[in-house]
Write a protein that holds these residues in place. Structure first.
Motif, PDB file in Angstrom:
ATOM      1  N   THR A 136       0.847  -1.188   0.000  1.00 41.04           N
ATOM      2  CA  THR A 136       0.000   0.000   0.000  1.00 41.04           C
ATOM      3  C   THR A 136       0.884   1.240   0.000  1.00 41.04           C
ATOM      4  O   THR A 136       1.788   1.364   0.821  1.00 41.04           O
ATOM      5  N   GLN A 137       0.640   2.161  -0.899  1.00 38.62           N
ATOM      6  CA  GLN A 137       1.442   3.370  -0.972  1.00 38.62           C
ATOM      7  C   GLN A 137       0.849   4.470  -0.110  1.00 38.62           C
ATOM      8  O   GLN A 137      -0.361   4.617  -0.016  1.00 38.62           O
ATOM      9  N   ILE A 138       1.724   5.231   0.531  1.00 37.29           N
ATOM     10  CA  ILE A 138       1.299   6.386   1.323  1.00 37.29           C
ATOM     11  C   ILE A 138       1.468   7.621   0.462  1.00 37.29           C
ATOM     12  O   ILE A 138       2.589   8.025   0.147  1.00 37.29           O
ATOM     13  N   PRO A 139       0.387   8.229   0.002  1.00 39.68           N
ATOM     14  CA  PRO A 139       0.503   9.363  -0.908  1.00 39.68           C
ATOM     15  C   PRO A 139       1.125  10.566  -0.237  1.00 39.68           C
ATOM     16  O   PRO A 139       0.973  10.785   0.954  1.00 39.68           O
ATOM     17  N   GLN A 140       1.838  11.360  -1.004  1.00 39.29           N
ATOM     18  CA  GLN A 140       2.442  12.592  -0.508  1.00 39.29           C
ATOM     19  C   GLN A 140       1.631  13.769  -1.067  1.00 39.29           C
ATOM     20  O   GLN A 140       1.460  13.894  -2.273  1.00 39.29           O
ATOM     21  N   SER A 141       1.153  14.617  -0.202  1.00 40.08           N
ATOM     22  CA  SER A 141       0.303  15.716  -0.655  1.00 40.08           C
ATOM     23  C   SER A 141       1.041  17.037  -0.593  1.00 40.08           C
ATOM     24  O   SER A 141       2.024  17.185   0.113  1.00 40.08           O
ATOM     25  N   ALA A 159       4.326  -3.202  20.588  1.00 42.93           N
ATOM     26  CA  ALA A 159       4.498  -4.224  19.565  1.00 42.93           C
ATOM     27  C   ALA A 159       4.026  -5.570  20.097  1.00 42.93           C
ATOM     28  O   ALA A 159       4.200  -5.881  21.271  1.00 42.93           O
ATOM     29  N   GLY A 160       3.419  -6.363  19.224  1.00 44.55           N
ATOM     30  CA  GLY A 160       2.953  -7.675  19.636  1.00 44.55           C
ATOM     31  C   GLY A 160       1.442  -7.786  19.558  1.00 44.55           C
ATOM     32  O   GLY A 160       0.786  -7.129  18.749  1.00 44.55           O
ATOM     33  N   ALA A 161       0.878  -8.614  20.438  1.00 49.50           N
ATOM     34  CA  ALA A 161      -0.555  -8.905  20.401  1.00 49.50           C
ATOM     35  C   ALA A 161      -1.400  -7.649  20.588  1.00 49.50           C
ATOM     36  O   ALA A 161      -2.467  -7.517  19.972  1.00 49.50           O
ATOM     37  N   GLU A 162      -0.937  -6.736  21.429  1.00 47.37           N
ATOM     38  CA  GLU A 162      -1.701  -5.501  21.646  1.00 47.37           C
ATOM     39  C   GLU A 162      -1.864  -4.722  20.347  1.00 47.37           C
ATOM     40  O   GLU A 162      -2.966  -4.293  19.996  1.00 47.37           O
ATOM     41  N   LEU A 163      -0.769  -4.534  19.618  1.00 52.19           N
ATOM     42  CA  LEU A 163      -0.827  -3.787  18.366  1.00 52.19           C
ATOM     43  C   LEU A 163      -1.704  -4.501  17.342  1.00 52.19           C
ATOM     44  O   LEU A 163      -2.494  -3.873  16.627  1.00 52.19           O
ATOM     45  N   LEU A 164      -1.584  -5.823  17.269  1.00 54.06           N
ATOM     46  CA  LEU A 164      -2.338  -6.570  16.262  1.00 54.06           C
ATOM     47  C   LEU A 164      -3.841  -6.509  16.509  1.00 54.06           C
ATOM     48  O   LEU A 164      -4.633  -6.672  15.582  1.00 54.06           O
ATOM     49  N   ASP A 165      -4.250  -6.263  17.755  1.00 50.42           N
ATOM     50  CA  ASP A 165      -5.672  -6.020  18.026  1.00 50.42           C
ATOM     51  C   ASP A 165      -6.185  -4.838  17.205  1.00 50.42           C
ATOM     52  O   ASP A 165      -7.282  -4.872  16.650  1.00 50.42           O
ATOM     53  N   TYR A 166      -5.376  -3.783  17.153  1.00 47.77           N
ATOM     54  CA  TYR A 166      -5.778  -2.578  16.427  1.00 47.77           C
ATOM     55  C   TYR A 166      -5.760  -2.816  14.920  1.00 47.77           C
ATOM     56  O   TYR A 166      -6.577  -2.248  14.186  1.00 47.77           O
ATOM     57  N   VAL A 167      -4.828  -3.656  14.464  1.00 47.69           N
ATOM     58  CA  VAL A 167      -4.799  -4.004  13.039  1.00 47.69           C
ATOM     59  C   VAL A 167      -6.073  -4.755  12.666  1.00 47.69           C
ATOM     60  O   VAL A 167      -6.750  -4.433  11.681  1.00 47.69           O
ATOM     61  N   GLU A 220      -3.226   2.135   9.630  1.00 49.02           N
ATOM     62  CA  GLU A 220      -2.808   1.968   8.239  1.00 49.02           C
ATOM     63  C   GLU A 220      -1.534   1.141   8.116  1.00 49.02           C
ATOM     64  O   GLU A 220      -0.694   1.114   9.015  1.00 49.02           O
ATOM     65  N   ASP A 221      -1.392   0.530   6.979  1.00 51.73           N
ATOM     66  CA  ASP A 221      -0.175  -0.180   6.577  1.00 51.73           C
ATOM     67  C   ASP A 221       0.934   0.846   6.319  1.00 51.73           C
ATOM     68  O   ASP A 221       0.739   1.815   5.576  1.00 51.73           O
ATOM     69  N   LEU A 222       2.100   0.616   6.923  1.00 52.37           N
ATOM     70  CA  LEU A 222       3.232   1.530   6.766  1.00 52.37           C
ATOM     71  C   LEU A 222       4.369   0.913   5.960  1.00 52.37           C
ATOM     72  O   LEU A 222       5.492   1.422   5.977  1.00 52.37           O
ATOM     73  N   THR A 223       4.083  -0.169   5.240  1.00 55.06           N
ATOM     74  CA  THR A 223       5.146  -0.882   4.533  1.00 55.06           C
ATOM     75  C   THR A 223       5.891   0.015   3.565  1.00 55.06           C
ATOM     76  O   THR A 223       7.123  -0.046   3.459  1.00 55.06           O
ATOM     77  N   SER A 224       5.186   0.866   2.845  1.00 54.40           N
ATOM     78  CA  SER A 224       5.864   1.731   1.868  1.00 54.40           C
ATOM     79  C   SER A 224       6.776   2.739   2.552  1.00 54.40           C
ATOM     80  O   SER A 224       7.822   3.110   2.012  1.00 54.40           O
ATOM     81  N   LEU A 225       6.393   3.176   3.764  1.00 49.72           N
ATOM     82  CA  LEU A 225       7.270   4.075   4.511  1.00 49.72           C
ATOM     83  C   LEU A 225       8.546   3.347   4.920  1.00 49.72           C
ATOM     84  O   LEU A 225       9.647   3.910   4.873  1.00 49.72           O
ATOM     85  N   TYR A 226       8.409   2.081   5.319  1.00 46.64           N
ATOM     86  CA  TYR A 226       9.583   1.270   5.641  1.00 46.64           C
ATOM     87  C   TYR A 226      10.485   1.118   4.419  1.00 46.64           C
ATOM     88  O   TYR A 226      11.723   1.220   4.517  1.00 46.64           O
ATOM     89  N   GLN A 275       1.416  -7.915  10.095  1.00 49.29           N
ATOM     90  CA  GLN A 275       0.249  -8.784   9.944  1.00 49.29           C
ATOM     91  C   GLN A 275      -0.023  -8.929   8.447  1.00 49.29           C
ATOM     92  O   GLN A 275      -0.121  -7.932   7.730  1.00 49.29           O
ATOM     93  N   GLY A 276      -0.140 -10.170   7.976  1.00 51.16           N
ATOM     94  CA  GLY A 276      -0.417 -10.389   6.569  1.00 51.16           C
ATOM     95  C   GLY A 276       0.630  -9.808   5.651  1.00 51.16           C
ATOM     96  O   GLY A 276       0.319  -9.359   4.541  1.00 51.16           O
ATOM     97  N   GLY A 277       1.887  -9.803   6.101  1.00 52.97           N
ATOM     98  CA  GLY A 277       2.977  -9.277   5.294  1.00 52.97           C
ATOM     99  C   GLY A 277       3.088  -7.770   5.273  1.00 52.97           C
ATOM    100  O   GLY A 277       3.953  -7.221   4.590  1.00 52.97           O
ATOM    101  N   LYS A 278       2.248  -7.085   6.031  1.00 50.15           N
ATOM    102  CA  LYS A 278       2.264  -5.622   6.070  1.00 50.15           C
ATOM    103  C   LYS A 278       2.705  -5.141   7.453  1.00 50.15           C
ATOM    104  O   LYS A 278       2.332  -5.729   8.470  1.00 50.15           O
ATOM    105  N   ILE A 279       3.466  -4.053   7.483  1.00 51.85           N
ATOM    106  CA  ILE A 279       4.021  -3.514   8.727  1.00 51.85           C
ATOM    107  C   ILE A 279       3.159  -2.339   9.181  1.00 51.85           C
ATOM    108  O   ILE A 279       2.813  -1.466   8.384  1.00 51.85           O
ATOM    109  N   TYR A 280       2.841  -2.304  10.486  1.00 51.67           N
ATOM    110  CA  TYR A 280       1.815  -1.370  10.954  1.00 51.67           C
ATOM    111  C   TYR A 280       2.244  -0.346  12.003  1.00 51.67           C
ATOM    112  O   TYR A 280       1.405   0.433  12.448  1.00 51.67           O
TER     113      TYR A 280
END
Length: 436
Positions: A3-8, A111-119, A125-131, A150-155
């Motif tokens: 997922t791309q994070i658009p730059q405005s 990081a961990g189970a707590e964060l994945l609850d929010y996912v 949002e997915d931050l993979t493109s920022l990484y 989660q699901g190959g995406k970093i959050y």
């Protein structure tokens, strides 16, 4: 697919509201981050939610804010707080805001189970493109990345690594009691506590209920070992077994050596009893070290190995029971571009090296400037590299928010009635309901 994070092409001036631990004001330019072309005259705000209000947390955040200000001189920064150790007050408020469709732009999540609850709830949002853009997968530990993925995406963007299983001590009181070494087991520790008690001092300081849960997780780890402890957080974990019975027995015996006013004390209050020479020991994460030297109780920075000492909690030497504070990007964030600027700061080497020496944590990045870190943190950096890594319960790594809440409820009952068998049964029931 990433997922791309658009730059405005957003405004040149923004106000960043970080709900965290202190209130400061500054100005930054998002254009300085390389994301936006500056607009004119419009002011926006970014709300970032956390619970950093005590110890070295505020000082660490202030240092990172100063670095953010230097990099971004045209963005205004305002920091708000929801107080309460371990997020005990902040997390329910955050959940209510998210459910009501009133999200901040970013919030602190372990990081961990707590964060994945929010996912799973669809809040962030997915931050993979920022990484990919920042090259962060090359500098964050391989042990940490799966806990924010989660699901190959970093959050989220981790800013630090804390160690939970730490035993803090008063060198003066230990000397008075004739104690010359760190306890290797909980049985040995009980003997040490008895020696301190005979001197008329508090053997082990404790605070409000979440600090008792923090103590519980260190006892479980020390008694069960890494494999036995980790098995508890999986489906079919043997909460009814003899080893857990033994660990809960040890937990109850240790509680008998704590201060009677524990429910009315914060973690800082309990930590202070050690450096004040009123208590011999305290089990707390290494944010206590940040408190001792960055925000000391009497205004005088405490000296490591003189005013306080440390060791791994009994039975846990060689095990690094960790947690990691990280920041997210909320879906529907009202001020998204400025939030991305903040996330870049959180993930930067300069930001982490400004924040962590004061917070009492080591950086999540692997390329830290070790010379900036004090005596304890130099030790912790070495331990992180060589120890086996295990997740914290109290601080969101191994159990979901709902599971943690269920444990809180049954622990509250146990602290009043001290009925260990019923406590063990209730822990098993919670595991049966929430273990994945």
């Amino acid at each position: 697919m990433t997922t791309q994070i658009p730059q405005s092409s957003g405004p040149s001036r923004r106000t960043v509201l970080i709900a965290s631990g202190l209130t400061v004001a500054a100005s930054w330019s998002l254009a300085a981050c390389g994301d936006d072309e500056a607009g004119e005259g419009e002011e926006t705000q970014v709300k970032v939610f956390s619970w950093w209000t005590g110890g070295g947390e505020a000082a660490g955040l202030k240092a990172m804010v100063a670095d953010f200000e230097k990099r971004n001189p045209d963005i205004s920064f305002k920091n708000e707080a929801v107080a309460g150790g371990a997020g005990t007050a902040a997390k329910p408020q955050l959940e209510a805001n998210l459910k009501a469709g009133n999200p901040p732009d970013s919030f602190q999540g372990h990081a961990g189970a707590e964060l994945l609850d929010y996912v799973k709830a669809g809040y962030i949002e997915d931050l993979t493109s920022l990484y990919d853009q920042q090259g962060w997968t090359k500098v964050f530990p391989a042990t940490l990345l799966p806990l924010i993925t989660q699901g190959g995406k970093i959050y989220s963007v981790p800013v630090n690594i804390h160690r939970a299983n730490m035993l803090w001590s008063s060198p003066a009181l230990l000397s008075e009691a004739g104690i010359t070494s760190a306890p290797r087991t909980w049985d040995e520790f009980l003997g040490f506590l008895d020696k301190v008690k005979s001197k008329g001092k508090i053997p082990l300081s404790l605070g409000e209920q979440w600090t008792a849960k923090h103590l519980l997780e260190t006892v479980l780890l020390g008694e069960l070992g890494r494999d036995g402890y980790e098995a508890l957080w999986k489906s079919g974990g043997d909460w009814g077994g003899a080893k857990v019975t033994g660990a809960l027995t040890a937990f109850g015996e240790v509680l008998a050596y704590t201060n009677s006013d524990a429910p009315s004390l914060t973690w800082q209050d309990a930590s202070k009893l050690v450096v004040d020479g009123k208590a011999a020991y305290n089990i707390m994460g290494d944010w206590a070290e940040g408190y001792y030297h960055t925000d000391p109780p009497d205004g005088l920075a405490k000296k490591p190995k003189t005013d306080y000492d440390w060791a791994a909690a009994p039975g846990t030497d060689g095990l690094y029971q960790f947690l990691s504070d990280s920041f997210t990007l909320c879906k529907g964030a009202p001020h998204r571009d400025a939030a991305i600027a903040w996330l870049k700061e959180c993930g930067s080497k300069a930001g982490q090296d400004a924040f962590n020496p004061k917070k009492g944590s080591i950086p999540a990045r692997s390329d830290a400037d070790a010379s900036l870190y004090g005596t304890y943190l130099q030790w912790a950096l070495g331990e992180w590299k060589k120890d086996q890594i295990v997740g914290s319960l109290t601080h969101g790594v191994v159990a979901s928010n709902a599971w943690n809440t269920a444990i809180d409820s049954t622990l509250g009952v146990y602290l009043k009635d001290k009925k260990a068998a019923r406590f063990q049964d209730a822990l098993g029931e919670a595991a049966g309901k929430y273990a994945a």
